[in-house]
Structures are given as C-alpha cells and as structure tokens.
Design an enzyme around this catalytic site. Structure first.
Site, PDB file in Angstrom:
ATOM      1  N   HIS A  65      -1.449   3.382   5.349  1.00  0.00           N
ATOM      2  CA  HIS A  65      -0.842   2.947   4.091  1.00  0.00           C
ATOM      3  C   HIS A  65       0.616   3.325   4.059  1.00  0.00           C
ATOM      4  O   HIS A  65       1.055   4.234   4.754  1.00  0.00           O
ATOM      5  CB  HIS A  65      -1.575   3.553   2.893  1.00  0.00           C
ATOM      6  CG  HIS A  65      -1.611   5.054   2.893  1.00  0.00           C
ATOM      7  ND1 HIS A  65      -2.522   5.762   3.649  1.00  0.00           N
ATOM      8  CD2 HIS A  65      -0.871   5.975   2.249  1.00  0.00           C
ATOM      9  CE1 HIS A  65      -2.339   7.055   3.468  1.00  0.00           C
ATOM     10  NE2 HIS A  65      -1.332   7.220   2.621  1.00  0.00           N
ATOM     11  N   CYS A 218       0.421  13.975  -1.137  1.00  0.00           N
ATOM     12  CA  CYS A 218       0.655  13.586   0.257  1.00  0.00           C
ATOM     13  C   CYS A 218       1.977  12.832   0.316  1.00  0.00           C
ATOM     14  O   CYS A 218       2.544  12.470  -0.718  1.00  0.00           O
ATOM     15  CB  CYS A 218      -0.490  12.720   0.785  1.00  0.00           C
ATOM     16  SG  CYS A 218      -0.631  11.090   0.022  1.00  0.00           S
TER      17      CYS A 218
END
Length: 699
Positions: A65, A218
């Site tokens: 992603h 993250c």
C-alpha cells in the site's frame, strides 16, 4: 466517487510469483480503470513503501500500500494466489493480496474505509470467506461489506462510516467497527501462557481491571496502524484487560481522553514513525515496539507491560522520545542516531542561513563590501539613501546570522531530548559564540546539552515533582551543567581548534586548497541533499560567521559543486534524451532551473531511478568543480542563490567556468554509462509511446 473496489479489480487466479509482479498485475487493473494515472510512478511509490518495511502479515496476507500523487481516488485491488507470494511475513507466503492505493491528499471518508478494511483482516471468518469465494462480484461485495461473510464482524467494512460507539479512542476520520463479544481467534495460541501467572491475586479487582492505553502508527498510516489496534484490543479482551488505542494514521488522529491516560496502568507503543505528543505518557510502565509486533504478538506485549507495572518499571518512559530519535528503539545504532541528531540541528539552522545570508548578500550588492562598517540604522537612517537601506539589510541579516550557532546547538539537543533540551542547548550555543568556539563549539554544546538532559530524565523522580521537572528542574540543572562545561572545561580547547581551523583555511593555497575543494565537491554530490551534503554545507556556512579569504573560498566551492548534479542531468537529457525515460526528460527541463538555483535535490529523481550510474557521475563532476573553484581562487559571500548571486562572487567568470566543466564531466559520464547499458528499459525509453513516469523519493 467510484466504489472502493469493483469486480474488475479482483483477480481470483493471480499468477504472479513475486511481490513486485503481484503489485504490477493489480496496479495494471487500477490503471485500466482510470484509478492510477501513471503506472510506473505508482509502482515506484509502492516499492518505496515496501522498502521501509515488509507488508506481509501472519495468516497469509499481503497488503502492499502507499499514498501516491498518481492515484486519482482511494482504490483497492485484490488478488488470490494459489501458490503464495512472499511479502516478508514470518509465517510464510501470502495467498490474499490487497493492493491499497490512496491519493496523496485523499479524503478522510475513504481513508477511514481503507483503515476499517485493514482492521477486518484480523477476522478469520472474513479472510476465510475470501479464500472460498468463487466469483469476483461476490469477492468485491465481501470487501466492500455489501455481503456478509457469515460472521457479524466480517461486515466491518460496511460499518466504516458509523460512529465509534463507546471508547472515543479512535479518530473520527477512522471510526472503529464494533466487534461481536465472542473471543477472537486472532490471539496467538500461546497467548494464555504469556499472561502473567499472578492472575489469582487480580481476581478481587475484577471491578477495576488492568488498564492499558496504546498508540499504533506506521509510515503510511493506512493498514498496519489499524490492524495493530484491532489485534491489541482483541488480545486485551481475551486477557481481561481494558485496552484503549489511539491510532495515529493517515486520516488524522483523535487524542485519547486525558483521563484515560492518567488512569492507565501501562502503555504500549506499537509504531514505526514518531509517536505524536509522546510526553503525555511519561512516568508509566511502557512497552515500545514496532507496529508489526502489535499485530503478531499482542498478548505478549500486554503480558510484558503488566509485568513491568508489577515491578514498578517506569524509568524508560520518564521522557518523551526525541523527534529525530524516533526509530532508535527499533534497532538503530549510535552512529545512526548521532547522524539524526546532527541533522536535526542543521535542518533548523538552514532557514536562518538562507534568510540572514541572502539579506547580507543583498546588502553587499547594494552598498558594497564596506557596508559592514556602517553605523547602526537605529541611530542613523536616511530614507532616500540607498546606503542606509543596504545597511538595514546587512544589520538584519547579521542578527539572523547571530542565531546560527545557538539554533544549531539548541536543536541538536532537541533532537536528542525533545523540548527539555532546548534551553541548555541554546545556552550552550550562546556560550560557544561568547568564547569564540564557533560552529564546532555549537555542535559540541548541543551534544552535551542533549546528553545532560537525557541523563537527568533517567533519574527516578517522586510523582509529586514530575510536574515541575520539564519547566523548572531540568532547565535549571542542565543549563548550569552545560554552562560550566562550556566555560571551564571543553570551551577553550574547542575555541582553539576553531581558531586553528580558521587560520588553516585562510592560509590554504595550491594543492591543499584543490584537494579540499575536491573533497567538498564529493560530499556535496554523494547523497544529493542528504547528511554528507548537509555536513559540507554547514561547514561552509559556519565559516561565513567570521569570514576570511579561506572560508569564502570554501563557500564558493561548496555552492558550485552543489549546482552540478541537476545541471548535469539536465544537459544529459538534452543531449541524449533517448537514454532517459519520458518522465526523466521532463524532469531534465526543471533541473536547469533547480541547478542554477543551487538546489542539489533536483537530481534525486534521476539518482533514485539509476543510482549506480547517476551518483558516481555526479560525484566526479562535483569534485572537478570544487577543485577548479579553489584553484581559481573564487570566493562567495552569500550562502545560497546559485547563479543569481554571481555579482557577489570573486572571479565570477572563472567560477562559471568551473561549474560548466563539472557539469560537462558529469553529463558525459552519465551518458557513457547509460549508453553501455543495453536493456529493454532503455529501448522502451526510445519509444514515442513511452509511458514511464517520474520516480520520486523523499529527500
């Protein structure tokens, strides 16, 4: 706005064998439906994200992603592999591959759907339904939440835009999906054995269970952030522990209720980027790990923080992590952390350099080099006199320049110890100026200040004193210690070293000057705006605080060499465009202006795409330019500006000649090296239909 995923974005027979091939196959589906405007550029962004941390998860899941400027709207593509693809997960290959694409400025609503999807991946009934699905339409409906998977929790994506019911701990832009009360199968099998054996004594406290607050984050903030939150919450339910999570993701974050933080018995940080406002959790038992640990071993983390609470261990969290030290706890060595600390100081110093230096340069251009002898404009200023205006610019610039060393020292200490390091850092930097220790003195003062504050923060403090520590005790004690060391211990030797270095620079002639120029040129072009580049630049700027012939030559050599890489790439794309992609040829046009403006980072897209050919070529040209600039005796009084400050350059024609020579050398080398490469990529670059896109990286 189109649906997040459609049947056309589902591949139930993904035949790719590598993660790169899988990402390309799924990205091609996105591009075919207009979701991705630039396939190669998007894949470069996916690869850059993958390089930060593997995106494979336990349970056979891969979630490549990224956020990219090449994405038109939030999009998800799904592939199912029969043989499995290695995405770096500890338990082996992934058979369920989700490619998540978010626009660089994606709207919060769709980012919350992506985030909730990531959380639903922790539900085995959801992933099991995806493994058994036989039709792309049903698979897409399952992922969207339009069709149940057989368990209430599998419908989490459909509830993505429902408000979070109770805890108020999830961002409003990424609300959580409520779980069924059944115990989760995602807690590792060994979890019961990892809960502290002291469970019986806690039974009487059933009305007030152990309370944990957690932060998950993250680098992209889309998937791992929310999966770690889901995993921790489920493990907490299984262990009878209250877990409240603040997800600091791409969709923003909503702070945990301060009362929750105050009442918490322990803290878990599962993160790979800086935890924002970390000081809120100071003085509590804390476990600090990477985000994947929050996903893969949540029960172990909960057990660990409970054990720390039983032992009363809080010393490791008595301070907030320093901004540029955020990754140190995940394994960085001292050298890496030292580089980050120094880069913090330099990065905060550079705006003062640009403002003060250019004001001084303008003053010299208007009033001549004797403008530094003008009286204070506060006492004598003539509105219609150009000399008065030049004096005004010079004196403002001089004031800004006076902050260089204190700012350098203050923000080195800030990088080490966060805000408590600012006061002793600035004090130490000011003392360095007072005793003529200069740039080196500021650097040492910052390191000392940061080390002193970090030492003080490790001392166990009674709870009643913690409130006054950051505003009274730490500034008082650390400033006194730093002042003592700078005035009486290390300051004088550093000042002597600074004077010796200044005298050496002033006396550089012949071969020595040429060697120094070549070395500075190599440093400027090695990492194109990175740490070595900044060290060379800071060295040159430090000499401008007390300019002399040697320091002015160094400044000229550094700026000239820094202009070479983008100018060389621009020249190479003009002379031999067929060796470059279409996007690189477009970048080459902009590189003319960037190079002329002394923005070395203009060469980064070329270096990112082909580092083994571009970087050595740039270094060779930079070394030639730096050496020639020193050999010609060129000087420069402005710290920035490129060709736009040529009037302030000593020997301007020879200076431009040095830049031209280095540019020619670099361009010739990169053309030669690229010409030796005979690959399909090169041939594709020749094609008029070439659709390759710009490769961008964060400088």
């Amino acid at each position: 706005m189109s649906e997040l995923i459609t049947a056309e974005l589902v591949d139930l027979d993904l035949s790719a064998e590598t993660k790169d091939a899988a990402a390309r196959s799924l990205a091609e589906r996105m591009a075919a439906h207009g979701r991705v405007t630039d396939l190669e550029g998007f894949l470069a962004d996916v690869a850059a994200r993958e390089a930060q941390m593997p995106t494979g998860l336990d349970g056979g899941i891969g979630i490549p992603h990224c956020r990219s400027t090449h994405v038109t709207e939030p999009t998800l593509a799904f592939g199912r592999s029969a043989s499995g693809i290695d995405f770096g997960a500890p338990d082996g290959p992934a058979d369920l591959i989700f490619l998540i694409a978010a626009p660089a400025g994606g709207d919060a609503d769709h980012l919350s759907i992506l985030s909730t999807l990531a959380r639903s991946l922790m539900d085995e009934s959801f992933t099991g339904a995806l493994r058994s699905a036989t039709e792309p339409e049903r698979t897409a409906a399952l992922i969207r939440g339009d069709e149940p998977a057989g368990e209430p929790s599998a419908q989490a994506p459909a509830q993505a835009q429902a408000p979070a019911p109770e805890k108020g701990t999830r961002p409003e832009t990424a609300p959580e999906a409520e779980e069924a009360p059944a115990a989760s199968t995602e807690v590792p099998a060994e979890a019961p054995s990892e809960v502290p054996p002291a469970a019986p004594p806690e039974a009487p406290s059933a009305a007030a269970p152990f309370r944990i607050v957690a932060i998950t984050s993250c680098p992209t903030g889309i998937a791992h952030t929310y999966m770690a939150a889901e995993s921790l919450e489920k493990a907490g339910q299984a262990a009878g522990v209250e877990v409240s999570v603040e997800t600091q993701g791409s969709a923003g974050f909503k702070r945990l209720d301060p009362q929750l933080v105050r009442d918490a018995d322990g803290v878990i940080f599962a993160h790979d980027v800086e935890v924002r406002e970390k000081e809120r959790f100071a003085g509590k038992p804390t476990v600090d790990v990477g985000v994947k640990a929050g996903i893969n071993r949540p029960a172990e983390l909960i057990a660990e923080v409970r054990q720390k609470a039983e032992r009363g261990e809080v010393s490791g969290t008595a301070r907030a992590a320093a901004p540029m030290d955020k990754d140190a706890e995940t394994g960085d060595g001292f050298a890496t952390r030292l580089r980050k600390w120094l880069m913090t100081g330099v990065s905060y110093m550079v705006p003062f350099v640009a403002a003060g230096g250019l004001l001084i340069a303008l003053a010299f251009a208007i009033g001549g080099y004797t403008i530094n002898k003008a009286p204070s404009v506060a006492e004598h200023f003539v509105w219609a006199d150009a000399t008065s205006w030049a004096a005004l610019l010079f004196q403002i610039g001089s004031v800004a320049f006076g902050f260089l060393v204190p700012v350098l020292a203050g923000f080195i200490a800030y990088g080490m110890a966060d805000r408590p390091g600012l006061v002793p850092g600035f004090v130490g930097g000011a003392i360095a100026l007072t005793i003529n220790a200069g740039f080196l003195g500021g650097l040492i003062a910052g390191l000392i200040a940061g080390a002193v504050v970090m030492t003080i923060q490790r001392v166990a403090i009674p709870p009643m004193l913690r409130g006054i520590m950051p505003v009274v005790v730490i500034p008082l004690i650390s400033s006194a210690i730093v002042g003592f060391l700078m005035f009486l211990v290390v300051g004088k030797p550093i000042a002597a070293l600074q004077k010796g270095l200044t005298d050496w620079l002033s006396g550089l002639t012949g071969a020595n000057a040429i060697i120094l120029g070549a070395l500075l040129g190599l440093m400027m072009c090695f990492d194109l705006g990175g740490p070595l580049n900044k060290v060379a630049y800071a060295f040159a700027v430090g000499g401008l605080a007390n300019p002399n012939e040697g320091s002015l030559k160094v400044m000229a050599a550094v700026m000239a060499a820094g202009m070479v890489p983008p100018l060389a790439m621009a020249l190479a794309t003009t002379v031999r465009g067929r060796l470059f992609t279409k996007a690189e040829r477009e970048n080459g046009k902009a590189a003319w202006v960037l190079g002329a403006s002394f923005i070395t980072e203009g060469a980064i897209p070329f270096a990112a795409a082909d580092p083994l050919r571009v970087i050595p070529s740039a270094m060779a040209g930079g070394a030639v330019t730096g050496a020639l600039s020193m050999a010609f005796g060129c000087t420069l009084r402005a710290p920035h500006g490129g060709i736009f400050v040529v009037p302030l350059i000593g020997q301007p024609f020879l200076y431009l000649l040095a830049i031209a020579a280095g540019t020619g050398v670099s361009a010739a080398l990169v053309i030669l090296l690229k010409g030796l490469r005979k690959t399909p990529h090169t041939r594709a670059a020749d094609s008029p239909a070439d659709g390759e896109a710009e490769v961008t990286v964060a400088a």
